[in-house]
Scaffold this active site. Structure first.
Site, PDB file in Angstrom:
ATOM      1  N   PRO A  17      81.413   6.848  50.123  1.00 26.94           N
ATOM      2  CA  PRO A  17      80.879   7.615  48.981  1.00 26.94           C
ATOM      3  C   PRO A  17      79.747   8.564  49.341  1.00 26.94           C
ATOM      4  O   PRO A  17      79.535   9.556  48.634  1.00 26.94           O
ATOM      5  CB  PRO A  17      80.395   6.509  48.019  1.00 26.94           C
ATOM      6  CG  PRO A  17      80.230   5.289  48.861  1.00 26.94           C
ATOM      7  CD  PRO A  17      81.277   5.396  49.922  1.00 26.94           C
TER       8      PRO A  17
ATOM      9  N   SER B 179      72.195   8.828  70.404  1.00 23.39           N
ATOM     10  CA  SER B 179      73.306   9.217  69.533  1.00 23.39           C
ATOM     11  C   SER B 179      72.838   9.577  68.141  1.00 23.39           C
ATOM     12  O   SER B 179      73.444  10.415  67.469  1.00 23.39           O
ATOM     13  CB  SER B 179      74.315   8.064  69.418  1.00 23.39           C
ATOM     14  OG  SER B 179      75.237   8.068  70.453  1.00 23.39           O
TER      15      SER B 179
ATOM     16  N   HIS C 250      80.727   4.139  64.900  1.00 23.81           N
ATOM     17  CA  HIS C 250      79.745   5.027  65.511  1.00 23.81           C
ATOM     18  C   HIS C 250      79.766   6.419  64.881  1.00 23.81           C
ATOM     19  O   HIS C 250      78.723   6.957  64.486  1.00 23.81           O
ATOM     20  CB  HIS C 250      80.013   5.119  67.006  1.00 23.81           C
ATOM     21  CG  HIS C 250      78.983   5.883  67.781  1.00 23.81           C
ATOM     22  ND1 HIS C 250      79.072   7.239  67.997  1.00 23.81           N
ATOM     23  CD2 HIS C 250      77.847   5.491  68.394  1.00 23.81           C
ATOM     24  CE1 HIS C 250      78.040   7.654  68.714  1.00 23.81           C
ATOM     25  NE2 HIS C 250      77.266   6.605  68.972  1.00 23.81           N
TER      26      HIS C 250
ATOM     27  N   ASN D 269      71.652   6.908  77.186  1.00 20.38           N
ATOM     28  CA  ASN D 269      70.754   5.751  77.125  1.00 20.38           C
ATOM     29  C   ASN D 269      70.837   4.889  78.385  1.00 20.38           C
ATOM     30  O   ASN D 269      70.931   3.665  78.303  1.00 20.38           O
ATOM     31  CB  ASN D 269      71.112   4.878  75.912  1.00 20.38           C
ATOM     32  CG  ASN D 269      71.096   5.645  74.615  1.00 20.38           C
ATOM     33  OD1 ASN D 269      70.198   6.425  74.376  1.00 20.38           O
ATOM     34  ND2 ASN D 269      72.096   5.439  73.782  1.00 20.38           N
TER      35      ASN D 269
ATOM     36  N   ASP E   6      66.407  19.124  76.432  1.00 25.21           N
ATOM     37  CA  ASP E   6      65.804  20.184  75.630  1.00 25.21           C
ATOM     38  C   ASP E   6      64.795  19.676  74.610  1.00 25.21           C
ATOM     39  O   ASP E   6      63.673  20.172  74.543  1.00 25.21           O
ATOM     40  CB  ASP E   6      66.899  20.983  74.914  1.00 25.21           C
ATOM     41  CG  ASP E   6      67.756  21.774  75.876  1.00 25.21           C
ATOM     42  OD1 ASP E   6      67.199  22.605  76.609  1.00 25.21           O
ATOM     43  OD2 ASP E   6      68.980  21.554  75.913  1.00 25.21           O
TER      44      ASP E   6
ATOM     45  N   ASP F 237      83.711  12.407  67.921  1.00 27.22           N
ATOM     46  CA  ASP F 237      83.239  11.029  68.003  1.00 27.22           C
ATOM     47  C   ASP F 237      84.423  10.077  67.769  1.00 27.22           C
ATOM     48  O   ASP F 237      85.551  10.414  68.132  1.00 27.22           O
ATOM     49  CB  ASP F 237      82.130  10.809  66.956  1.00 27.22           C
ATOM     50  CG  ASP F 237      81.081   9.813  67.414  1.00 27.22           C
ATOM     51  OD1 ASP F 237      81.415   8.623  67.514  1.00 27.22           O
ATOM     52  OD2 ASP F 237      79.934  10.222  67.670  1.00 27.22           O
TER      53      ASP F 237
ATOM     54  N   VAL G 127      74.244  23.467  76.727  1.00 26.85           N
ATOM     55  CA  VAL G 127      74.329  22.417  75.712  1.00 26.85           C
ATOM     56  C   VAL G 127      72.909  21.990  75.344  1.00 26.85           C
ATOM     57  O   VAL G 127      72.092  21.699  76.210  1.00 26.85           O
ATOM     58  CB  VAL G 127      75.135  21.213  76.230  1.00 26.85           C
ATOM     59  CG1 VAL G 127      75.119  20.074  75.216  1.00 26.85           C
ATOM     60  CG2 VAL G 127      76.570  21.626  76.534  1.00 26.85           C
TER      61      VAL G 127
END
Length: 527
Positions: A59, A237, A84, A176, A213, A51, A190
């Site tokens: 934290p 995402s 992201h 999207n 899937d 990513d 995948v």
């Protein structure tokens, strides 16, 4: 030359949240809270997050992070400069120690950030493929990619196959775009993830179709962001990391599972949201962590029963690799496949003692053993699997793939093969790119000067057309303004002289794509 356009797969929607219970609604809906009674962590495996990087000092995350890699700048750590990747990592493994309304699927984990996208969330297929291979080499057992692009890449496909061969599960967001699945999610091995709302409705923009899937919640999930902060996120995402975390819980219960078996557990234990079996909007349905963890040590042999009769047929994708079982009185399995275009359907089993029949809506029937490749028309077809040894229990694997038939204008790959179209003031036609480096040539003879308008549209973002216009002996121009952002549409308007106009339409990347383009022409002769 165009770069591969890898975009972050998230949208911002706004739904008010009022309490911790509502802020972790996705953990309730996916039955993660129930699964935690059995397994709540898995620090024994590494999950690579490909990513924009991760806030390495957040934290909620830092105790669950292991050293990663920055493929944008190898001299620097994989620090997130977009937000992201930090959001994705938070849904996967935020500890909830500072902000109790944020909670990852995994309490303890080993998350490896691999930075493959820049500060704008954009990257290249070559870099992503490198990140997949690197993740495998660094020991990842699960690879999570909340990113994608509609354009096929052979380098990326090879990297995905490499991960599968090495026993690594690859998970990707579906995208999207309100279109077909993005890559790498569109590849068969995948695990591709779509997104639903609080009412289990698939989000309007969540990509659909062959290769999808599972689905998971994807609206306003509170998670981590840069500088130790928190933010609500929406889109596929942020559905994908939920399933990556659940896959890690399954592996805690049974570390020996292969990627195929992991996918099988997740798909056969999901909550069906549409037609029995697979459907193009929700895949196999909403992931169910509690059931998946429960079945981890005994991979379900068949998730399609009852399907002994044609009217009970379970739906399969035309891009599929699954398993089922014939045993006892169950001598026959029926499946339905919805074919989107005329084309070649390839079906194979791994068992030599099974026979297959394929039936179309016009009563055509094909019969064979173990494998078949047949030309079928657009619409539903029904597959019958039969055992030749009734007393024997036969587990079998079933694989399907599809290639679109050539359009009605072939062969017109060269200028000298240009198909003559009739002279009309308005006309529309459609074609496709059924093979690599397919080029479609057309010609029209215009008797008078006038204004010509051309438009090329597509029904799938997998198709990226380039339009070339040539006035014979005078001028030639290329139109390539289309992108995923405008639906890959190409347009041109200009004056032409009497004579022949040649048109060439081809895919920018030379890919063979399941999808069609539509050529619309308007001609207004001069007064």
């Amino acid at each position: 030359m165009k770069n591969f356009r890898w975009f972050l797969l998230f949208l911002l929607l706004f739904y008010p949240l009022s309490a911790k219970a509502e802020s972790i609604f996705h953990l309730e809906k996916t039955k993660v809270l129930e699964a935690w009674k059995t397994a709540k962590e898995n620090p024994n495996i590494t999950i690579a997050v490909l990513d924009t990087g991760v806030d390495l000092n957040h934290p909620e995350l830092k105790s669950n992070l292991v050293p990663g890699f920055n493929l944008i700048d190898s001299s620097k750590p994989p620090l997130d400069d977009n937000g992201h990747g930090t959001g994705v990592a938070g849904i996967l493994a935020a500890k909830g120690i500072v902000n109790s309304t944020v909670q990852g699927v995994l309490e303890k984990a080993k998350i490896m950030p691999i930075k493959v996208l820049d500060a704008h969330g954009i990257g290249e297929a070559e870099r992503l493929a490198k990140g997949i291979r690197l993740s495998v080499q660094l020991g990842a057992k699960i690879i999570l990619m909340s990113l994608g692009d509609p354009i096929y890449s052979s380098d990326l496909e090879e990297a995905v196959h490499y991960a599968e061969e090495k026993g690594v599960l690859v998970i990707a967001a579906g995208g999207n775009d309100s279109s077909d699945l993005s890559y790498p999610g569109a590849f068969p091995t995948v695990l591709s993830v779509g997104a639903i709302d609080r009412q289990n409705k698939v989000l309007a923009y969540s990509n659909r179709g062959p290769g999808l899937d599972l689905v998971a919640p994807g609206v306003n999930i509170k998670t981590t962001t840069l500088k130790g902060g928190y933010k609500e996120r929406s889109g596929t995402s942020f559905a994908a990391p939920q399933i990556a975390g659940i896959a890690a819980l399954i592996l805690k219960e049974n570390p020996s599972l292969t990627p195929f078996q992991l996918r099988q557990v997740l798909k056969t234990t999901s909550q069906d949201l549409g037609a029995k079996g697979w459907d193009r909007d929700a895949g196999y349905g909403l992931v169910n962590a509690a059931e998946a963890v429960k079945k981890a040590k005994a991979v379900p042999a068949d998730g399609f029963e009852p399907n002994q009769q044609m009217e009970q047929a379970a739906t399969l994708s035309i891009v599929e690799h699954t398993q089922a079982l014939l045993s006892g009185q169950d001598l026959v399995d029926w499946y339905r496949l919805d074919v989107p275009y005329d084309g070649y359907l390839d079906i194979q089993t791994n068992q030599t003692n099974l026979s297959m029949e394929l039936h179309d809506s016009k009563q055509k029937r094909w019969t064979t053993k173990q494998k078949m490749k047949v030309l079928v028309e657009k619409g539903p077809v029904y597959l019958r699997i039969m055992s030749s040894t009734p007393s024997k229990s036969i587990p079998y694997e079933l694989s399907t793939s599809f290639a679109q038939k050539e359009d009605a204008y072939e062969a017109n790959d060269k200028r000298e093969q240009a198909v003559k179209l009739p002279y009309q003031q308005s006309m529309s036609m459609r074609g496709n790119f059924h093979k690599k480096k397919d080029a479609d040539w057309f010609q029209i003879a215009y008797p008078k000067s006038g204004q010509l308008e051309l438009e090329v549209k597509v029904d799938s973002l997998h198709v990226d057309p380039v339009l070339t216009i040539e006035q014979e002996g005078k001028w030639k121009t290329e139109i390539d303004q289309g992108s995923a952002g405008n639906g890959q549409k190409e347009q041109w308007k200009g004056q032409i002289s009497p004579g022949r106009i040649f048109l060439q339409i081809q895919d920018y990347y030379g890919n063979a794509s399941s999808g069609e383009y539509y050529l619309n022409l308007k001609y207004k002769p001069s007064e």
